[in-house]
Design a protein around this motif. Structure first.
Motif, mmCIF file in Angstrom:
data_model
loop_
_atom_site.group_PDB
_atom_site.id
_atom_site.type_symbol
_atom_site.label_atom_id
_atom_site.label_comp_id
_atom_site.label_asym_id
_atom_site.label_seq_id
_atom_site.Cartn_x
_atom_site.Cartn_y
_atom_site.Cartn_z
ATOM 1 N N VAL A 125 -11.346 -7.993 -11.942
ATOM 2 C CA VAL A 125 -11.233 -6.651 -11.362
ATOM 3 C C VAL A 125 -9.830 -6.084 -11.575
ATOM 4 C CG1 VAL A 125 -11.173 -5.406 -9.149
ATOM 5 C CG2 VAL A 125 -13.076 -6.952 -9.671
ATOM 6 N N ALA A 126 -8.815 -6.956 -11.614
ATOM 7 C CA ALA A 126 -7.420 -6.513 -11.766
ATOM 8 C C ALA A 126 -7.186 -5.798 -13.093
ATOM 9 C CB ALA A 126 -6.485 -7.715 -11.653
ATOM 10 N N LYS A 127 -8.048 -6.030 -14.083
ATOM 11 C CA LYS A 127 -7.864 -5.423 -15.397
ATOM 12 C C LYS A 127 -8.399 -3.986 -15.473
ATOM 13 C CE LYS A 127 -8.222 -9.953 -17.637
ATOM 14 N NZ LYS A 127 -8.983 -10.792 -18.608
ATOM 15 N N LEU A 128 -9.111 -3.557 -14.448
ATOM 16 C CA LEU A 128 -9.692 -2.215 -14.473
ATOM 17 C C LEU A 128 -8.611 -1.152 -14.288
ATOM 18 C CD1 LEU A 128 -12.888 -2.772 -12.278
ATOM 19 C CD2 LEU A 128 -12.753 -2.593 -14.768
ATOM 20 N N PRO A 129 -8.752 -0.018 -14.949
ATOM 21 C CA PRO A 129 -7.768 1.069 -14.775
ATOM 22 C C PRO A 129 -7.802 1.606 -13.348
ATOM 23 C CG PRO A 129 -9.680 1.841 -16.003
ATOM 24 C CD PRO A 129 -9.833 0.357 -15.890
ATOM 25 N N ASP A 130 -6.627 1.957 -12.830
ATOM 26 C CA ASP A 130 -6.489 2.565 -11.507
ATOM 27 C C ASP A 130 -6.826 1.618 -10.355
ATOM 28 O OD1 ASP A 130 -5.829 5.139 -12.648
ATOM 29 O OD2 ASP A 130 -7.965 5.303 -13.141
ATOM 30 N N VAL A 131 -6.934 0.319 -10.655
ATOM 31 C CA VAL A 131 -7.157 -0.687 -9.611
ATOM 32 C C VAL A 131 -5.894 -1.521 -9.455
ATOM 33 C CG1 VAL A 131 -8.435 -2.752 -8.929
ATOM 34 C CG2 VAL A 131 -9.651 -0.811 -9.927
ATOM 35 N N PHE A 132 -5.392 -1.636 -8.247
ATOM 36 C CA PHE A 132 -4.215 -2.438 -7.942
ATOM 37 C C PHE A 132 -4.659 -3.595 -7.051
ATOM 38 C CE2 PHE A 132 -2.907 1.855 -8.832
ATOM 39 C CZ PHE A 132 -1.785 1.704 -9.638
ATOM 40 N N PHE A 139 -6.456 0.477 -3.961
ATOM 41 C CA PHE A 139 -5.556 -0.641 -3.659
ATOM 42 C C PHE A 139 -6.358 -1.723 -2.957
ATOM 43 C CE2 PHE A 139 -2.857 -2.602 -0.329
ATOM 44 C CZ PHE A 139 -1.914 -3.231 -1.124
ATOM 45 N N ILE A 140 -6.300 -2.956 -3.483
ATOM 46 C CA ILE A 140 -7.110 -4.060 -2.943
ATOM 47 C C ILE A 140 -6.218 -5.265 -2.660
ATOM 48 C CG2 ILE A 140 -9.121 -5.537 -3.294
ATOM 49 C CD1 ILE A 140 -10.083 -3.572 -5.427
ATOM 50 N N ALA A 200 0.833 -1.207 0.000
ATOM 51 C CA ALA A 200 0.000 0.000 0.000
ATOM 52 C C ALA A 200 0.866 1.254 0.000
ATOM 53 C CB ALA A 200 -0.919 -0.007 1.222
ATOM 54 N N GLN A 201 1.982 1.177 0.707
ATOM 55 C CA GLN A 201 2.883 2.337 0.768
ATOM 56 C C GLN A 201 3.573 2.612 -0.566
ATOM 57 O OE1 GLN A 201 5.131 0.915 4.138
ATOM 58 N NE2 GLN A 201 4.088 2.311 5.570
ATOM 59 N N ARG A 202 3.593 1.613 -1.441
ATOM 60 C CA ARG A 202 4.142 1.834 -2.775
ATOM 61 C C ARG A 202 3.146 2.569 -3.675
ATOM 62 N NH1 ARG A 202 6.808 -4.149 -4.121
ATOM 63 N NH2 ARG A 202 8.241 -4.211 -2.326
#
Length: 428
Positions: free
Chosen positions: A294-301, A280-281, A178-180
């Protein structure tokens, strides 16, 4: 009886496969009933023993059976239970017989086979698996002994080595990731889905970073509220997730649900509402709580339990000396267990010998009673009984000597000589 462990873990199979063969704790007892019923029809010496260990990193069957092909039978059952083709599962399965099974159990309980080296959660999970097997009536002499020794070894390893010292937990790894993504967690809103031990650990680590908001969503409202209160946060019902997910910058999920908690559609709506702010998930559940798409969505990590493995392993190298100490302890305990197991292998033979000898004794005693009843001299009756019993007891060894080949006869002479040298008359 043969000891066997079969299973898949984070070394042999990805999370996508592990989640398909996972067992919720409440499903273990009925599953064991089906497994033992299947094996009982194949076994000849007695009912098989079995236990199931299922965690986010592994699904393993511990068995004691006289089935001649236990590996194939276990794989077929495991695949069939989960509606899979055995051929799809087999390449990922390890099968560990006898001493390898014992060594594996000792290493697992000691945290040496975990993604987080030296972690303690697995020991509690193994104890829960053993309780479930006991409640199902699936434990017997062999597995009881294996697991009692397993728990003792784990305790010894943790007490005498530094394997668990300064270990990087999944929770700590989640914070590092998360800190990254964010400069500081103190400005972020954090949502935890679930209220189990893993979520509690994660909440502890994230709370230490003083996030802007900490929220717990759990199926059981009271438990969720209690956990949130510990960290000065608040709770929400799971039913509010679709409408409120966009509010959170960090989501950590770990439930026992067999179906995803968050689907692609709900996350698409949340991403749109966030207007390109990253989210961040961390999905620590197996089966997974978040749909993989869900990982393929933009701005989702999105990170799974396997994704956190690389960060966790970074801290493992410095503890290799402690690992070597632990492995030495385990090897000694494996040898001791195998000595016990070898001794158990002669028990059926000894029991059979006692049964046969007792049958001969009863027959001779009955004949003696009949002789005494018709008035025969008691001394003559005792003499006749002792001679007949002696002849019958040595008939087997004598017959074996007479029929043996020259090589076998030499071995028998040496063995029987040792047996009868130690057979001394009673002094009483």
């Amino acid at each position: 009886m043969q000891l066997l462990t079969i299973g898949i873990n984070h070394h042999t199979a990805p999370v996508a496969l592990r989640e398909r063969v996972a067992f919720p704790l409440e499903a273990i007892e009925p599953a064991l009933g089906g497994l033992r019923t299947l094996w009982a029809g194949r076994a000849s010496l007695g009912a098989p023993e079995a236990a199931i260990l299922s965690t986010c990193n592994r699904t393993e069957l511990y068995c004691a059976t006289d089935d001649r092909a236990p590996r194939e039978a276990a794989i077929e059952w495991l695949a069939g239970y989960h509606g899979m083709d055995a051929a799809e599962l087999a390449p990922h399965v390890y099968a560990l017989p006898q001493s390898e099974a014992a060594r594996h159990a000792f290493r697992v309980a000691s945290g040496l086979d975990s993604m987080v080296l030296g972690e303690t959660q697995i020991l509690g999970q193994m104890k829960s698996a053993v309780r479930a097997a006991s409640d199902a009536g699936a434990l017997g002499t062999y597995l009881n002994q294996l697991f009692q020794r397993t728990f003792a070894v784990a305790k010894e390893v943790r007490a005498t080595t530094a394997v668990g010292a300064q270990s990087v937990s999944m929770a700590a790894a989640a914070v590092r990731l998360a800190q990254r993504i964010f400069d500081t967690i103190s400005n972020q809103r954090v949502l935890f889905i679930g209220a189990g031990e893993m979520i509690e650990l994660c909440a502890t680590h994230f709370a230490a970073q003083s996030p802007r908001e900490l929220v717990v969503a759990n199926r059981t409202a009271e438990r969720g509220a209690k956990l949130a209160e510990r960290f000065r946060g608040h709770s929400i019902p799971l039913s509010e997730l679709p409408a409120r997910m966009h509010e959170f910058d960090i989501i950590v999920s770990c439930t026992a649900s067999t179906l995803p908690i968050i689907g692609l559609g709900a996350m698409e709506r949340a991403v749109k509402a966030r207007r390109r702010r990253p989210i961040f998930i961390v999905d620590l559940a197996v089966p997974r709580d978040i749909e993989p798409e869900v990982a393929k969505l933009p701005d989702v990590f999105l990170y799974t339990v396997d994704d956190l493995g690389a960060i966790v392993r970074e801290g493992n190298a410095s503890r290799q000396a402690a690992v070597a100490e632990a492995e030495a302890i385990i090897e000694t305990r494996v040898q001791q267990f195998m000595q016990w197991l070898d001794a158990r292998s002669v028990v059926p033979v000894i029991r059979h010998m006692h049964t046969q000898a007792d049958a001969l004794r009863r027959a001779e005693l009955e004949r003696a009673h009949k002789m005494l009843a018709r008035g025969d001299d008691p001394a003559a009756v005792l003499e006749a009984m002792s001679l007949s019993l002696t002849n019958k007891l040595i008939h087997g060894p004598t017959h074996a000597l007479n029929r043996a080949s020259s090589d076998d006869r030499a071995t028998l002479v040496e063995l029987l000589g040792g047996v009868y040298r130690h057979a001394k008359p009673s002094e009483h």
